[in-house]
Motif scaffolding. Structure first.
Motif, PDB file in Angstrom:
ATOM      1  N   SER A  81     -14.303 -59.172 -28.191  1.00  0.00           N
ATOM      2  CA  SER A  81     -14.097 -58.152 -29.204  1.00  0.00           C
ATOM      3  C   SER A  81     -14.231 -56.792 -28.533  1.00  0.00           C
ATOM      4  CB  SER A  81     -15.139 -58.301 -30.317  1.00  0.00           C
ATOM      5  OG  SER A  81     -14.997 -57.265 -31.256  1.00  0.00           O
ATOM      6  N   ASN A  85     -16.869 -50.770 -32.009  1.00  0.00           N
ATOM      7  CA  ASN A  85     -17.905 -51.665 -32.517  1.00  0.00           C
ATOM      8  C   ASN A  85     -17.838 -53.043 -31.872  1.00  0.00           C
ATOM      9  OD1 ASN A  85     -18.908 -49.746 -34.317  1.00  0.00           O
ATOM     10  ND2 ASN A  85     -17.343 -50.265 -35.831  1.00  0.00           N
ATOM     11  N   LYS A  87     -18.212 -56.258 -29.304  1.00  0.00           N
ATOM     12  CA  LYS A  87     -19.334 -56.902 -28.646  1.00  0.00           C
ATOM     13  C   LYS A  87     -19.041 -57.233 -27.188  1.00  0.00           C
ATOM     14  CE  LYS A  87     -20.626 -59.488 -32.811  1.00  0.00           C
ATOM     15  NZ  LYS A  87     -20.870 -60.835 -33.329  1.00  0.00           N
ATOM     16  N   TYR A  90     -18.362 -62.824 -26.368  1.00  0.00           N
ATOM     17  CA  TYR A  90     -19.432 -63.441 -27.134  1.00  0.00           C
ATOM     18  C   TYR A  90     -19.066 -64.886 -27.438  1.00  0.00           C
ATOM     19  CZ  TYR A  90     -16.649 -62.629 -31.376  1.00  0.00           C
ATOM     20  OH  TYR A  90     -15.654 -62.625 -32.315  1.00  0.00           O
ATOM     21  N   CYS A 102     -27.960 -59.112 -30.979  1.00  0.00           N
ATOM     22  CA  CYS A 102     -27.114 -58.728 -29.855  1.00  0.00           C
ATOM     23  C   CYS A 102     -26.030 -59.771 -29.574  1.00  0.00           C
ATOM     24  CB  CYS A 102     -27.946 -58.481 -28.608  1.00  0.00           C
ATOM     25  SG  CYS A 102     -28.722 -59.961 -27.907  1.00  0.00           S
ATOM     26  N   GLY A 103     -26.206 -61.003 -30.070  1.00  0.00           N
ATOM     27  CA  GLY A 103     -25.231 -62.056 -29.864  1.00  0.00           C
ATOM     28  C   GLY A 103     -25.289 -62.707 -28.501  1.00  0.00           C
ATOM     29  N   GLU A 104     -26.259 -62.320 -27.680  1.00  0.00           N
ATOM     30  CA  GLU A 104     -26.368 -62.874 -26.335  1.00  0.00           C
ATOM     31  C   GLU A 104     -27.468 -63.913 -26.218  1.00  0.00           C
ATOM     32  OE1 GLU A 104     -26.781 -59.634 -23.618  1.00  0.00           O
ATOM     33  OE2 GLU A 104     -24.962 -58.655 -24.327  1.00  0.00           O
TER      34      GLU A 104
END
Length: 108
Positions: A81, A85, A87, A90, A102-104
């Motif tokens: 993405s 905004n 990421k 991911y 954070c998605g990590e």
């Protein structure tokens, strides 16, 4: 299987071209301890296979992971993405019971 979304495929191809990485390079994905939820994703380009590697290809992108990490990554999809905004890269992991903001990082 580890899947690659169209958005990730396009970004991977773009990076490989910019970095002048040949066809022998693939995406290596692994899971390590750490992060705010307990486990973190790691992703790099690599060109050396290991003996117990699990190898997948989706949409022409070769994705490699070690056997231990694959247990956490089964049926996961790699996305990208961009934008303000965005990421970056991911993972959409159906095995994760909880993910952090954070998605990590994730936990089972």
């Amino acid at each position: 299987m580890i899947y690659v979304a169209d958005s990730a495929k396009e970004k991977i191809q773009e990076i490989k071209e910019q970095e002048q990485l040949g066809d022998e390079f693939f995406i290596r994905v692994s899971v390590t301890s750490g992060g705010c939820s307990g486990l973190s994703y790691k992703m790099d380009f690599d060109n050396e296979s290991q003996t117990e590697d699990q190898v997948f290809e989706d949409k022409g992108v070769k994705v490699v992971t070690d056997l231990k990490s694959f247990l956490y990554l089964f049926d996961t999809t790699l996305h990208f993405s961009g934008g303000l905004n965005g990421k970056g890269f991911y993972f959409e992991n159906p095995n994760a019971a909880r993910t952090c903001g954070c998605g990590e990082s994730f936990s089972l």
